[in-house]
Scaffold this motif. Sequence first.
Motif, PDB file in Angstrom:
ATOM      1  N   LEU A 123       0.840  -1.199   0.000  1.00 52.06           N
ATOM      2  CA  LEU A 123       0.000   0.000   0.000  1.00 52.06           C
ATOM      3  C   LEU A 123       0.876   1.251   0.000  1.00 52.06           C
ATOM      4  CD1 LEU A 123      -3.074   0.882   0.326  1.00 52.06           C
ATOM      5  CD2 LEU A 123      -2.522   1.146   2.749  1.00 52.06           C
ATOM      6  N   ASN A 124       1.927   1.257   0.841  1.00 47.94           N
ATOM      7  CA  ASN A 124       2.834   2.403   0.897  1.00 47.94           C
ATOM      8  C   ASN A 124       3.551   2.622  -0.429  1.00 47.94           C
ATOM      9  OD1 ASN A 124       2.152   2.678   3.561  1.00 47.94           O
ATOM     10  ND2 ASN A 124       4.029   1.817   4.377  1.00 47.94           N
ATOM     11  N   ALA A 125       3.945   1.526  -1.068  1.00 49.30           N
ATOM     12  CA  ALA A 125       4.782   1.636  -2.264  1.00 49.30           C
ATOM     13  C   ALA A 125       4.002   1.996  -3.522  1.00 49.30           C
ATOM     14  CB  ALA A 125       5.537   0.315  -2.478  1.00 49.30           C
ATOM     15  N   PHE A 126       2.741   1.552  -3.617  1.00 48.13           N
ATOM     16  CA  PHE A 126       2.036   1.651  -4.897  1.00 48.13           C
ATOM     17  C   PHE A 126       0.684   2.344  -4.860  1.00 48.13           C
ATOM     18  CE2 PHE A 126       4.956  -1.896  -5.622  1.00 48.13           C
ATOM     19  CZ  PHE A 126       5.477  -1.579  -6.866  1.00 48.13           C
ATOM     20  N   SER A 127       0.124   2.589  -3.677  1.00 46.80           N
ATOM     21  CA  SER A 127      -1.249   3.106  -3.653  1.00 46.80           C
ATOM     22  C   SER A 127      -1.369   4.447  -4.366  1.00 46.80           C
ATOM     23  CB  SER A 127      -1.741   3.236  -2.209  1.00 46.80           C
ATOM     24  OG  SER A 127      -0.937   4.140  -1.475  1.00 46.80           O
ATOM     25  N   SER A 128      -0.432   5.373  -4.117  1.00 46.19           N
ATOM     26  CA  SER A 128      -0.550   6.691  -4.744  1.00 46.19           C
ATOM     27  C   SER A 128      -0.464   6.590  -6.262  1.00 46.19           C
ATOM     28  CB  SER A 128       0.534   7.637  -4.212  1.00 46.19           C
ATOM     29  OG  SER A 128       1.831   7.150  -4.493  1.00 46.19           O
ATOM     30  N   LEU A 129       0.381   5.691  -6.770  1.00 44.87           N
ATOM     31  CA  LEU A 129       0.516   5.516  -8.212  1.00 44.87           C
ATOM     32  C   LEU A 129      -0.760   4.934  -8.810  1.00 44.87           C
ATOM     33  CD1 LEU A 129       2.425   5.709 -10.648  1.00 44.87           C
ATOM     34  CD2 LEU A 129       3.230   3.403 -10.097  1.00 44.87           C
ATOM     35  N   LEU A 130      -1.311   3.904  -8.181  1.00 45.34           N
ATOM     36  CA  LEU A 130      -2.535   3.279  -8.678  1.00 45.34           C
ATOM     37  C   LEU A 130      -3.713   4.241  -8.621  1.00 45.34           C
ATOM     38  CD1 LEU A 130      -2.194  -0.301  -7.144  1.00 45.34           C
ATOM     39  CD2 LEU A 130      -2.119   0.299  -9.568  1.00 45.34           C
ATOM     40  N   TRP A 131      -3.794   4.990  -7.535  1.00 43.04           N
ATOM     41  CA  TRP A 131      -4.912   5.936  -7.421  1.00 43.04           C
ATOM     42  C   TRP A 131      -4.795   7.046  -8.449  1.00 43.04           C
ATOM     43  CZ3 TRP A 131      -4.621   6.175  -1.362  1.00 43.04           C
ATOM     44  CH2 TRP A 131      -5.242   5.018  -0.845  1.00 43.04           C
ATOM     45  N   LYS A 132      -3.570   7.486  -8.739  1.00 44.09           N
ATOM     46  CA  LYS A 132      -3.407   8.519  -9.758  1.00 44.09           C
ATOM     47  C   LYS A 132      -3.815   7.982 -11.126  1.00 44.09           C
ATOM     48  CE  LYS A 132      -0.211  11.894 -11.697  1.00 44.09           C
ATOM     49  NZ  LYS A 132       1.164  12.436 -11.731  1.00 44.09           N
ATOM     50  N   GLU A 133      -3.494   6.710 -11.401  1.00 46.80           N
ATOM     51  CA  GLU A 133      -3.902   6.090 -12.664  1.00 46.80           C
ATOM     52  C   GLU A 133      -5.420   5.953 -12.770  1.00 46.80           C
ATOM     53  OE1 GLU A 133      -1.771   2.430 -12.873  1.00 46.80           O
ATOM     54  OE2 GLU A 133       0.141   3.379 -13.441  1.00 46.80           O
ATOM     55  N   GLN A 134      -6.098   5.895 -11.615  1.00 46.18           N
ATOM     56  CA  GLN A 134      -7.558   5.858 -11.600  1.00 46.18           C
ATOM     57  C   GLN A 134      -8.160   7.248 -11.785  1.00 46.18           C
ATOM     58  OE1 GLN A 134      -7.405   2.486  -8.122  1.00 46.18           O
ATOM     59  NE2 GLN A 134      -9.237   3.752  -8.172  1.00 46.18           N
ATOM     60  N   GLY A 135      -7.310   8.270 -11.875  1.00 40.75           N
ATOM     61  CA  GLY A 135      -7.796   9.625 -12.093  1.00 40.75           C
ATOM     62  C   GLY A 135      -7.999  10.434 -10.841  1.00 40.75           C
ATOM     63  N   ILE A 136      -7.463   9.964  -9.709  1.00 36.20           N
ATOM     64  CA  ILE A 136      -7.595  10.686  -8.449  1.00 36.20           C
ATOM     65  C   ILE A 136      -6.444  11.682  -8.332  1.00 36.20           C
ATOM     66  CG2 ILE A 136      -7.682  10.456  -5.938  1.00 36.20           C
ATOM     67  CD1 ILE A 136      -8.777   7.617  -6.361  1.00 36.20           C
ATOM     68  N   ALA A 137      -6.754  12.932  -7.988  1.00 37.25           N
ATOM     69  CA  ALA A 137      -5.747  13.997  -7.946  1.00 37.25           C
ATOM     70  C   ALA A 137      -4.866  13.882  -6.705  1.00 37.25           C
ATOM     71  CB  ALA A 137      -6.436  15.367  -7.956  1.00 37.25           C
ATOM     72  N   GLU A 138      -3.651  14.464  -6.815  1.00 39.69           N
ATOM     73  CA  GLU A 138      -2.693  14.398  -5.699  1.00 39.69           C
ATOM     74  C   GLU A 138      -3.245  15.006  -4.411  1.00 39.69           C
ATOM     75  OE1 GLU A 138      -1.802  15.211  -8.769  1.00 39.69           O
ATOM     76  OE2 GLU A 138       0.170  14.414  -9.290  1.00 39.69           O
ATOM     77  N   ASP A 139      -4.042  16.098  -4.545  1.00 39.14           N
ATOM     78  CA  ASP A 139      -4.549  16.727  -3.333  1.00 39.14           C
ATOM     79  C   ASP A 139      -5.694  15.929  -2.703  1.00 39.14           C
ATOM     80  OD1 ASP A 139      -6.265  17.288  -5.382  1.00 39.14           O
ATOM     81  OD2 ASP A 139      -6.500  19.418  -4.923  1.00 39.14           O
ATOM     82  N   ILE A 140      -6.138  14.868  -3.362  1.00 38.63           N
ATOM     83  CA  ILE A 140      -7.076  13.908  -2.777  1.00 38.63           C
ATOM     84  C   ILE A 140      -6.305  12.692  -2.259  1.00 38.63           C
ATOM     85  CG2 ILE A 140      -9.054  12.393  -3.196  1.00 38.63           C
ATOM     86  CD1 ILE A 140      -9.741  15.337  -3.209  1.00 38.63           C
ATOM     87  N   ILE A 141      -5.265  12.287  -3.004  1.00 35.25           N
ATOM     88  CA  ILE A 141      -4.470  11.116  -2.612  1.00 35.25           C
ATOM     89  C   ILE A 141      -3.822  11.334  -1.241  1.00 35.25           C
ATOM     90  CG2 ILE A 141      -2.392   9.763  -3.153  1.00 35.25           C
ATOM     91  CD1 ILE A 141      -3.067  10.170  -6.124  1.00 35.25           C
ATOM     92  N   GLY A 142      -3.250  12.518  -1.022  1.00 34.16           N
ATOM     93  CA  GLY A 142      -2.592  12.795   0.251  1.00 34.16           C
ATOM     94  C   GLY A 142      -3.535  12.629   1.436  1.00 34.16           C
ATOM     95  N   PRO A 143      -4.700  13.299   1.437  1.00 36.36           N
ATOM     96  CA  PRO A 143      -5.647  13.095   2.537  1.00 36.36           C
ATOM     97  C   PRO A 143      -6.155  11.656   2.660  1.00 36.36           C
ATOM     98  CG  PRO A 143      -6.134  15.141   1.404  1.00 36.36           C
ATOM     99  CD  PRO A 143      -5.072  14.438   0.597  1.00 36.36           C
ATOM    100  N   LEU A 144      -6.276  10.949   1.533  1.00 34.21           N
ATOM    101  CA  LEU A 144      -6.704   9.544   1.601  1.00 34.21           C
ATOM    102  C   LEU A 144      -5.698   8.713   2.393  1.00 34.21           C
ATOM    103  CD1 LEU A 144      -8.105   8.331  -1.861  1.00 34.21           C
ATOM    104  CD2 LEU A 144      -9.232   8.193   0.369  1.00 34.21           C
ATOM    105  N   ILE A 145      -4.411   8.880   2.080  1.00 34.06           N
ATOM    106  CA  ILE A 145      -3.374   8.160   2.813  1.00 34.06           C
ATOM    107  C   ILE A 145      -3.362   8.609   4.275  1.00 34.06           C
ATOM    108  CG2 ILE A 145      -0.885   7.737   2.977  1.00 34.06           C
ATOM    109  CD1 ILE A 145      -0.754   8.117  -0.069  1.00 34.06           C
ATOM    110  N   ALA A 146      -3.535   9.906   4.487  1.00 34.92           N
ATOM    111  CA  ALA A 146      -3.540  10.434   5.848  1.00 34.92           C
ATOM    112  C   ALA A 146      -4.716   9.892   6.655  1.00 34.92           C
ATOM    113  CB  ALA A 146      -3.586  11.959   5.816  1.00 34.92           C
ATOM    114  N   LEU A 147      -5.833   9.625   5.995  1.00 34.28           N
ATOM    115  CA  LEU A 147      -6.992   9.079   6.690  1.00 34.28           C
ATOM    116  C   LEU A 147      -6.673   7.704   7.279  1.00 34.28           C
ATOM    117  CD1 LEU A 147      -9.961   9.479   7.421  1.00 34.28           C
ATOM    118  CD2 LEU A 147     -10.560   8.407   5.235  1.00 34.28           C
ATOM    119  N   GLY A 148      -5.923   6.899   6.514  1.00 32.06           N
ATOM    120  CA  GLY A 148      -5.495   5.608   7.041  1.00 32.06           C
ATOM    121  C   GLY A 148      -4.622   5.784   8.269  1.00 32.06           C
TER     122      GLY A 148
END
Length: 396
Positions: A233-258
Amino acid sequence: MAVLEAAAPRLSPEQRTTAFYFTYFMAPGAATMFLPIWLTGQGISPEQIGVINAVPIIAILALNLIVGRLADKADDWRQVIVIGALIAGIVPIALFFVNEFWGILLVWTLASLPGGAVGPVLDAATMRLTKRNGTDFGTIRAWGTLGYMLFNALTGFLVVWFGPVVFVPLFVGLALLRAGAAFLLPRFRAPAEQVTVAAVTKPVANRVRELMKPWFILPLFGFAMVYGTHYILNAFSSLLWKEQGIAEDIIGPLIALGAFSEAAMMFVWKRFGGKLSARHLILIACVSSVLRWAAMALSPPVWVLVLLQMTHGVTFALGYLGCVHFIANWTSEDMAAESQSLYTVLQQGLSVIAVIGFGWLVPAMGAHAYFVSALFALIGAGCVWLSLRMMQPKDA
């Protein structure tokens, strides 16, 4: 540094340790959010990203037991922790001077190695301190997660505001902050004449070879498999989520929520942690991970990802705290760091397999690769269940 040393006596040992934990995971928090994307911007492939994340684990694996044994033999565990933090603060400066695969691999490995090697020593030392003083390990460790969470969220916004160029100076600055905070750490060992809580209840093992029993190894091996899936999850989640069209300013809070979910679990641990055995808590974490990764494999929308990230406190924090307490309950203080390092060797070894394998699976399977993570977690749950059948918990 002199200012930190002068301020330290005004704080309790727990407060000083909490301050270090708060800085300890800040740099990894920033890296989790943006390292895969930064590496992609440097022309690094998903397979190479897997290698860059896995090689430091292999190196840490080779040193963990040695560092743990040296720390147990030292006058105090603090010495090893401070040295590791200093090295981990200085080496990342070299990231300013590398921009291709082999250079990044070398620097990232050398930057990750000292911090990762002293992590089990820090956990073991803090656990013994809190058992002796009757304070709560979970609350102290939770502040580490809060520091991680802060820079999960903040890094995404900083990248949007200033661009990818901000990542390296941010990471280096956080590593240096952690090195400075290490000087706040107290002495962890009990005075020779002081009876500790751990000494009141006689542990089973005083030497590592006494731990080599299936009922003891299986739950640690089982959750190590689940831990490895979280490293994915740490290594690939941000990359996979970006490929799904999720923006960086959403990805950061998503990881932070975990991370927020993880911290919340650690803060409330003391209220319920003693109601179930450590291994039952580890089993709950494993089973919950099966469900979490199966759902992640379906590339759910953001609102579902929010719910899944909120389970992180169960899938990771519950199992992590269960393992730390399981080890402390069955071992003596003389081998505190070495026994915690033994678990970390299992943890990191399986993380290597998971991260390298996931790096190969992602190009072919995309988010469906999380189904493999669910299978890992299912096997881990089976290991914990077998251990419970072999040996009843102490309170039973």
